[in-house]
Design a protein around this motif. Structure first.
Motif, PDB file in Angstrom:
ATOM      1  N   GLN A  18       0.824  -1.191   0.000  1.00 41.07           N
ATOM      2  CA  GLN A  18       0.000   0.000   0.000  1.00 41.07           C
ATOM      3  C   GLN A  18       0.866   1.252   0.000  1.00 41.07           C
ATOM      4  N   ALA A  19       0.402   2.258  -0.699  1.00 38.80           N
ATOM      5  CA  ALA A  19       0.916   3.628  -0.674  1.00 38.80           C
ATOM      6  C   ALA A  19       2.432   3.728  -0.770  1.00 38.80           C
ATOM      7  N   GLN A  20       3.086   4.279   0.259  1.00 38.00           N
ATOM      8  CA  GLN A  20       4.512   4.603   0.194  1.00 38.00           C
ATOM      9  C   GLN A  20       5.397   3.365   0.190  1.00 38.00           C
ATOM     10  N   TYR A  21       4.872   2.196   0.547  1.00 37.80           N
ATOM     11  CA  TYR A  21       5.692   0.989   0.585  1.00 37.80           C
ATOM     12  C   TYR A  21       6.114   0.546  -0.815  1.00 37.80           C
ATOM     13  N   ILE A  22       5.320   0.895  -1.828  1.00 39.40           N
ATOM     14  CA  ILE A  22       5.700   0.615  -3.209  1.00 39.40           C
ATOM     15  C   ILE A  22       6.973   1.385  -3.540  1.00 39.40           C
ATOM     16  N   MET A  23       7.029   2.639  -3.105  1.00 37.44           N
ATOM     17  CA  MET A  23       8.218   3.462  -3.342  1.00 37.44           C
ATOM     18  C   MET A  23       9.416   2.907  -2.576  1.00 37.44           C
ATOM     19  N   TYR A  24       9.214   2.498  -1.330  1.00 34.43           N
ATOM     20  CA  TYR A  24      10.318   1.944  -0.535  1.00 34.43           C
ATOM     21  C   TYR A  24      10.903   0.707  -1.219  1.00 34.43           C
ATOM     22  N   LEU A  25      10.037  -0.144  -1.740  1.00 32.67           N
ATOM     23  CA  LEU A  25      10.498  -1.352  -2.405  1.00 32.67           C
ATOM     24  C   LEU A  25      11.259  -0.997  -3.685  1.00 32.67           C
ATOM     25  N   GLY A  26      10.753  -0.044  -4.447  1.00 34.17           N
ATOM     26  CA  GLY A  26      11.426   0.374  -5.677  1.00 34.17           C
ATOM     27  C   GLY A  26      12.805   0.954  -5.409  1.00 34.17           C
ATOM     28  N   ILE A  27      12.902   1.818  -4.409  1.00 32.04           N
ATOM     29  CA  ILE A  27      14.199   2.411  -4.054  1.00 32.04           C
ATOM     30  C   ILE A  27      15.164   1.323  -3.580  1.00 32.04           C
ATOM     31  N   LEU A  67       6.032  -4.455   7.007  1.00 29.08           N
ATOM     32  CA  LEU A  67       5.659  -3.089   7.400  1.00 29.08           C
ATOM     33  C   LEU A  67       4.326  -2.681   6.791  1.00 29.08           C
ATOM     34  N   SER A  68       4.100  -3.060   5.540  1.00 34.90           N
ATOM     35  CA  SER A  68       2.854  -2.710   4.868  1.00 34.90           C
ATOM     36  C   SER A  68       1.653  -3.344   5.561  1.00 34.90           C
ATOM     37  N   HIS A  69       1.787  -4.594   5.935  1.00 32.59           N
ATOM     38  CA  HIS A  69       0.668  -5.273   6.594  1.00 32.59           C
ATOM     39  C   HIS A  69       0.488  -4.812   8.042  1.00 32.59           C
ATOM     40  N   LYS A  70       1.582  -4.491   8.715  1.00 33.34           N
ATOM     41  CA  LYS A  70       1.494  -4.099  10.124  1.00 33.34           C
ATOM     42  C   LYS A  70       0.949  -2.686  10.289  1.00 33.34           C
ATOM     43  N   TYR A  71       1.461  -1.734   9.504  1.00 36.90           N
ATOM     44  CA  TYR A  71       1.118  -0.335   9.717  1.00 36.90           C
ATOM     45  C   TYR A  71       0.099   0.217   8.726  1.00 36.90           C
ATOM     46  N   GLY A  72      -0.110  -0.421   7.603  1.00 39.16           N
ATOM     47  CA  GLY A  72      -1.092   0.059   6.647  1.00 39.16           C
ATOM     48  C   GLY A  72      -0.646   1.307   5.921  1.00 39.16           C
ATOM     49  N   GLU A  73      -1.624   2.041   5.395  1.00 38.14           N
ATOM     50  CA  GLU A  73      -1.335   3.172   4.512  1.00 38.14           C
ATOM     51  C   GLU A  73      -0.602   4.310   5.208  1.00 38.14           C
ATOM     52  N   HIS A  74      -1.075   4.733   6.372  1.00 42.13           N
ATOM     53  CA  HIS A  74      -0.491   5.889   7.049  1.00 42.13           C
ATOM     54  C   HIS A  74       0.173   5.553   8.377  1.00 42.13           C
ATOM     55  N   GLY A  75       0.127   4.307   8.801  1.00 43.60           N
ATOM     56  CA  GLY A  75       0.594   3.936  10.127  1.00 43.60           C
ATOM     57  C   GLY A  75       2.065   4.174  10.382  1.00 43.60           C
ATOM     58  N   LEU A  76       2.908   3.951   9.388  1.00 48.96           N
ATOM     59  CA  LEU A  76       4.346   4.132   9.574  1.00 48.96           C
ATOM     60  C   LEU A  76       4.671   5.609   9.789  1.00 48.96           C
ATOM     61  N   MET A  77       3.997   6.484   9.054  1.00 43.04           N
ATOM     62  CA  MET A  77       4.215   7.925   9.242  1.00 43.04           C
ATOM     63  C   MET A  77       3.698   8.386  10.601  1.00 43.04           C
ATOM     64  N   LYS A  78       2.582   7.818  11.044  1.00 38.63           N
ATOM     65  CA  LYS A  78       2.049   8.159  12.363  1.00 38.63           C
ATOM     66  C   LYS A  78       2.999   7.711  13.468  1.00 38.63           C
ATOM     67  N   MET A  79       3.592   6.534  13.303  1.00 40.40           N
ATOM     68  CA  MET A  79       4.531   6.041  14.299  1.00 40.40           C
ATOM     69  C   MET A  79       5.767   6.941  14.363  1.00 40.40           C
ATOM     70  N   ALA A  80       6.262   7.355  13.203  1.00 43.21           N
ATOM     71  CA  ALA A  80       7.437   8.232  13.167  1.00 43.21           C
ATOM     72  C   ALA A  80       7.114   9.587  13.797  1.00 43.21           C
ATOM     73  N   ALA A  81       5.914  10.096  13.564  1.00 45.52           N
ATOM     74  CA  ALA A  81       5.511  11.375  14.152  1.00 45.52           C
ATOM     75  C   ALA A  81       5.357  11.253  15.667  1.00 45.52           C
ATOM     76  N   LYS A  82       4.857  10.122  16.122  1.00 43.94           N
ATOM     77  CA  LYS A  82       4.663   9.916  17.562  1.00 43.94           C
ATOM     78  C   LYS A  82       5.990   9.883  18.304  1.00 43.94           C
ATOM     79  N   ARG A  83       7.045   9.396  17.663  1.00 46.88           N
ATOM     80  CA  ARG A  83       8.361   9.357  18.296  1.00 46.88           C
ATOM     81  C   ARG A  83       8.917  10.754  18.554  1.00 46.88           C
TER      82      ARG A  83
END
Length: 101
Positions: A18-27, A67-83
Motif C-alpha cells: 500500500q501507498a509509500q511501501y511501493i516506493m520503498y520497495l522500488g528504491i 511493514l505494509s501489513h502491520k502499519y497500513g497506509e499511514h501507520g508508519l508515518m504516524k509512528m514516526a511522528a509519535k516518536r
C-alpha cells in the motif's frame, strides 16, 4: 463507452503493498542493483555477488511487506511522528504563564 473508475479515493495498492511501501520497495531494488554493480566491478566472484543480492533482496521484500501489513497506509508515518513528541515539557519558571499580551 468509457469504463468507470471504481477506485476513486482509494489508496494505491499493488500486490498487497500500500501507498509509500511501493516506493520503498522500488528504491531498495535500485540500491540492490547498484550494490550488485559495485560488487561485480570490484572483482568479487559472481556467485558471491548473487548470493549477497538475493539474500538482501529477500530480506527487503520480507521487511517491506511486513511493514505494509502491520502499519497500513499511514501507520508508519504516524509512528514516526509519535516518536518526535516529547514525553514531558520542563519549565524552570512560571513567568510565561503570568505574562499578559
Amino acid at each position: 463507452m468509457y469504463a468507470i473508475n471504481k477506485g476513486i479515493n482509494r489508496p494505491v495498492e499493488f500486490k498487497g503493498l500500500q501507498a509509500q511501501y511501493i516506493m520503498y520497495l522500488g528504491i531498495g531494488l535500485v540500491l540492490l542493483l547498484l550494490l550488485f554493480t559495485v560488487l561485480y566491478l570490484a572483482g568479487i566472484k559472481i556467485y558471491i555477488c548473487l548470493s549477497v543480492i538475493l539474500g538482501s533482496g529477500s530480506a527487503l521484500f520480507y521487511k517491506v511487506f511486513q511493514l505494509s501489513h502491520k502499519y497500513g497506509e499511514h501507520g508508519l508515518m504516524k509512528m514516526a511522528a509519535k516518536r518526535q513528541i516529547p514525553n514531558y515539557i520542563k519549565f524552570s519558571t512560571r513567568r510565561i504563564f503570568y505574562e499578559k499580551r
